[in-house]
Design an enzyme around this catalytic site. Sequence first.
Site, PDB file in Angstrom:
ATOM      1  N   SER A 143      48.740  42.585  49.501  1.00 19.37           N
ATOM      2  CA  SER A 143      47.952  43.810  49.683  1.00 19.37           C
ATOM      3  C   SER A 143      46.578  43.393  50.164  1.00 19.37           C
ATOM      4  O   SER A 143      46.127  42.275  49.898  1.00 19.37           O
ATOM      5  CB  SER A 143      47.811  44.564  48.355  1.00 19.37           C
ATOM      6  OG  SER A 143      46.844  45.600  48.453  1.00 19.37           O
ATOM      7  N   TYR A 156      45.978  45.560  39.245  1.00 18.48           N
ATOM      8  CA  TYR A 156      46.444  45.410  40.621  1.00 18.48           C
ATOM      9  C   TYR A 156      45.536  44.450  41.384  1.00 18.48           C
ATOM     10  O   TYR A 156      46.012  43.540  42.075  1.00 18.48           O
ATOM     11  CB  TYR A 156      46.479  46.772  41.311  1.00 18.48           C
ATOM     12  CG  TYR A 156      47.244  46.793  42.611  1.00 18.48           C
ATOM     13  CD1 TYR A 156      48.633  46.788  42.625  1.00 18.48           C
ATOM     14  CD2 TYR A 156      46.586  46.847  43.835  1.00 18.48           C
ATOM     15  CE1 TYR A 156      49.350  46.832  43.816  1.00 18.48           C
ATOM     16  CE2 TYR A 156      47.277  46.888  45.029  1.00 18.48           C
ATOM     17  CZ  TYR A 156      48.661  46.882  45.019  1.00 18.48           C
ATOM     18  OH  TYR A 156      49.358  46.916  46.207  1.00 18.48           O
ATOM     19  N   LYS A 160      46.976  40.771  42.628  1.00 19.81           N
ATOM     20  CA  LYS A 160      47.075  40.563  44.071  1.00 19.81           C
ATOM     21  C   LYS A 160      46.194  39.402  44.526  1.00 19.81           C
ATOM     22  O   LYS A 160      46.555  38.667  45.450  1.00 19.81           O
ATOM     23  CB  LYS A 160      46.750  41.852  44.822  1.00 19.81           C
ATOM     24  CG  LYS A 160      47.772  42.959  44.612  1.00 19.81           C
ATOM     25  CD  LYS A 160      49.173  42.524  45.028  1.00 19.81           C
ATOM     26  CE  LYS A 160      50.179  43.646  44.919  1.00 19.81           C
ATOM     27  NZ  LYS A 160      51.534  43.251  45.379  1.00 19.81           N
TER      28      LYS A 160
END
Length: 270
Positions: A143, A156, A160
């Site tokens: 991402s 997140y 990531k």
Amino acid sequence: MEIRNKTVVVTGAATGIGRALALAFAAGGARGVAVADLDGKGAQAVAEEVAKASPDCQVFAQQTDVADAAAVQALADAATQRFGQIDVFCSNAGIILRKGLDASAEEWQRIWEINVMAHIHASRAVLPQMLARGDGYFVNTVSAAGLLSQIGSAPYAVTKHAAIGFAEWLSITYGDRGIKVSCICPQGVQTRMLFGEDGERKGFLQAGSVTPEHVAQVTLEGVKDERFLILPHPEVLEYYQRKGQDYDRWLKGMRRLHDKVMAEFGGTVV
């Protein structure tokens, strides 16, 4: 790497980017595609879709929990038995948790297992055969949050970043032994993660979002060129360069963006 006549495994392939990758690799001339997902019925449906669209491609589906090292190994074994070898492993499955310090230890562990350890499980399962041949490719869906950050989701953003770190290490350690690594780092992609199960979620990344099919096409081009960073949103590179040039200024800008997003979207910020 040329995709024609290669064999490919795609995890998280029942929907979204994974489905688009499976279809794109088959359409690009892959001779074998394994479609894996925790949703076994969804994986089977996509496998049938791939087979119909690309009848010359061998395809099969397998229910796989990417957080389970044994399950990932079983997937790799099944694909190797079917195809003879695995040329490309697309470690695509991922989840988001829209929380900050309120996330529990159990929630942190779950997202860590899927967003980070799944890449490690894939490498452990497939790297030995790739090293024996002196050739292989890992395509990890990460991402833009791995290069920048994620407003509204500490788990997140952290996982990531870790996924990028592992991919870098993998490339540094094995790149001169024939192992290629790419990281797909999009911003908003038009999937259920972005819009929600009912399609009603609103978020700031939706305005510039792209289709999963666009991500897949850019990925095939990136794999052909063997680029480490695959950026479906080219502007991410500019943002990343700004971050590196002046970290403090970048953080100030991100705080302004955070305040703007929270004022407009509240708790639903992705």
